[in-house]
Enzyme design. Structure first.
Site, mmCIF file in Angstrom:
data_model
loop_
_atom_site.group_PDB
_atom_site.id
_atom_site.type_symbol
_atom_site.label_atom_id
_atom_site.label_comp_id
_atom_site.label_asym_id
_atom_site.label_seq_id
_atom_site.Cartn_x
_atom_site.Cartn_y
_atom_site.Cartn_z
ATOM 1 N N SER A 115 0.850 -1.188 0.000
ATOM 2 C CA SER A 115 0.000 0.000 0.000
ATOM 3 C C SER A 115 0.885 1.238 0.000
ATOM 4 O O SER A 115 2.008 1.213 0.520
ATOM 5 C CB SER A 115 -0.929 0.014 1.217
ATOM 6 N N HIS A 134 1.899 12.343 -0.036
ATOM 7 C CA HIS A 134 1.396 13.691 0.247
ATOM 8 C C HIS A 134 2.436 14.705 -0.239
ATOM 9 O O HIS A 134 3.408 14.998 0.463
ATOM 10 C CB HIS A 134 1.144 13.865 1.744
ATOM 11 N N HIS A 166 -2.975 7.428 -3.868
ATOM 12 C CA HIS A 166 -3.021 6.217 -3.046
ATOM 13 C C HIS A 166 -3.041 4.995 -3.948
ATOM 14 O O HIS A 166 -3.630 5.014 -5.030
ATOM 15 C CB HIS A 166 -4.276 6.228 -2.164
ATOM 16 N N ASN A 175 -3.056 0.418 -3.576
ATOM 17 C CA ASN A 175 -3.064 -0.770 -2.724
ATOM 18 C C ASN A 175 -3.364 -1.990 -3.584
ATOM 19 O O ASN A 175 -4.333 -1.987 -4.336
ATOM 20 C CB ASN A 175 -4.115 -0.634 -1.614
ATOM 21 N N TYR A 176 -2.522 -3.016 -3.463
ATOM 22 C CA TYR A 176 -2.802 -4.293 -4.127
ATOM 23 C C TYR A 176 -2.536 -5.405 -3.128
ATOM 24 O O TYR A 176 -1.519 -5.392 -2.432
ATOM 25 C CB TYR A 176 -1.960 -4.454 -5.404
ATOM 26 N N ARG A 177 -3.444 -6.367 -3.055
ATOM 27 C CA ARG A 177 -3.409 -7.345 -1.976
ATOM 28 C C ARG A 177 -3.968 -8.697 -2.420
ATOM 29 O O ARG A 177 -4.702 -8.797 -3.398
ATOM 30 C CB ARG A 177 -4.208 -6.826 -0.783
ATOM 31 N N HIS A 219 -6.741 8.254 -15.175
ATOM 32 C CA HIS A 219 -7.771 7.260 -15.482
ATOM 33 C C HIS A 219 -7.407 6.441 -16.718
ATOM 34 O O HIS A 219 -7.636 5.224 -16.750
ATOM 35 C CB HIS A 219 -9.120 7.948 -15.683
ATOM 36 N N HIS A 227 -20.566 11.006 5.333
ATOM 37 C CA HIS A 227 -20.937 12.100 6.235
ATOM 38 C C HIS A 227 -20.701 13.470 5.602
ATOM 39 O O HIS A 227 -21.180 14.479 6.125
ATOM 40 C CB HIS A 227 -20.174 11.971 7.562
#
EC number: 1.3.3.3
Length: 348
Positions: free
Chosen positions: A104, A108, A118, A120-122, A152, A182
């Protein structure tokens, strides 16, 4: 399901070793590329062990020329008792020992005109249950339509090397997942996201049965992808990251900015922190499995700010972000986006 289908959905014999090797190599490639891009900053590595089984290596770059802070993690953890977040999604995994590995990354940048990003590969196994998950998403503060389209496009092309229908589902799934309920806004401009991909059933395996990703997946019907297909998908998407991000840095790194832009960047970083602490499943999984807290919370920005009742000035560059770039868009097909961005000098 027929016996031939059962066989097709079995993982490779050396699945765990291959998945671990893949994410380790991705970590190495990405860190080397980012150090070259930054020109000054270097990643410091810290290895750690998990008492219940497994461990990882965390790499963090601080106070570089480009990056204020960035981290690229690798972990390989295993155990006998599954966390509640997994059992609730895949109850058939209960009672089996489990294995999970992944990489991951969160970056910044200092300059508000360079987006946060960001990745992430799992991979996960528990008895007969296995799946791949992953994705990458872009979070600009002062966005440009050309940057968004480039990011993209790179990830769509990576998905297309496996199957041209994948991106049709993974793009809206990303918009859906990286959504602050939220705040009623997306975390950024999205990218791709997929989870629980085991080569069977519908491509969409999320929780919003009435969403766009679910609708498209139902129209496409059930898919039959095998372990090798999904392994190749993770590899292709992981290797698409640097080409998707480096050109954006080169275009934006020398743009000047004032205290106003910096303050807005810090304000929007607050949204990033809110998502990661409240909604992100990876954070929840890591904390539930007694992962390394420093590594789990590495994704948080080094500085952020909150301001009660903040509203951007009407027709401002800041308002363009909240009005247009924190809502799901069809970045390529909606031609009205170009006119709106051109008005704010946010086209290229």
């Amino acid at each position: 399901m027929s016996s031939s289908q059962d066989k097709a959905n079995l993982p490779a014999n050396n699945s765990r070793a291959r998945a671990k090797k893949l994410v380790l190599e991705l970590q190495d490639e990405i860190c080397a590329g980012l150090e070259t891009i930054d020109g000054e900053g270097k990643f410091l590595e810290e290895s750690w062990e998990r008492p219940e089984g497994g461990g990882g290596r965390s790499r963090v770059l601080k106070d570089g020329k480009i990056f204020e802070q960035g981290g690229v993690n690798f972990s390989e953890v295993h155990g006998n008792e599954l966390p509640p977040s997994i059992i609730s999604q895949r109850p058939e995994a209960k009672g089996h020992s489990w294995f999970a590995t992944g990489t991951s990354m969160v970056l910044h940048p200092k300059n508000p005109y360079i987006p946060t990003v960001h990745l992430n590969y799992r991979y996960f196994e528990a008895g007969p249950v296995w799946w791949f998950g992953g994705g990458a998403d872009l979070t600009p503060f002062y966005p440009y339509l050309s940057d968004t389209r480039h990011f993209h496009s790179c990830h769509k092309n990576a998905c297309d090397t496996i199957d041209k229908d994948l991106h049709k589902v993974f793009k809206p799934w990303c918009d859906e997942y990286f959504f602050l309920k939220h705040r009623n806004e997306t975390r950024g401009v999205g990218g791709i996201f997929y989870d629980y991909q085991d080569g069977s059933g519908l491509l969409y395996k999320g929780q919003n049965a009435n969403g766009k990703a679910s609708k498209i997946a139902k129209e496409l019907g059930e898919y039959s992808l095998n372990w090798e297909n999904l392994f190749s998908l993770a590899k292709a998407c992981g290797q698409a990251f640097l080409p998707s991000y480096e050109p954006i840095i080169k275009k934006r790194k020398n743009q000047s900015f004032s205290t106003k832009e910096r303050d807005f960047q810090l304000y929007r970083r607050g949204r990033y922190a809110e998502f990661n602490l409240v909604w992100d499943r990876g954070t929840i999984f890591g904390l539930q499995t007694n992962g390394r807290t420093e590594s789990i919370l590495m994704s948080l920005p080094p500085l952020a700010r909150w301001e009660y009742g903040y509203k951007p000035e009407e027709n401002s560059r800041e308002a363009l972000l909240t009005d247009l770039f924190t809502k799901p868009q069809d970045w390529f097909t909606d031609k009205s986006l170009e006119k709106r961005c051109l008005t704010h000098q946010a086209l290229d």
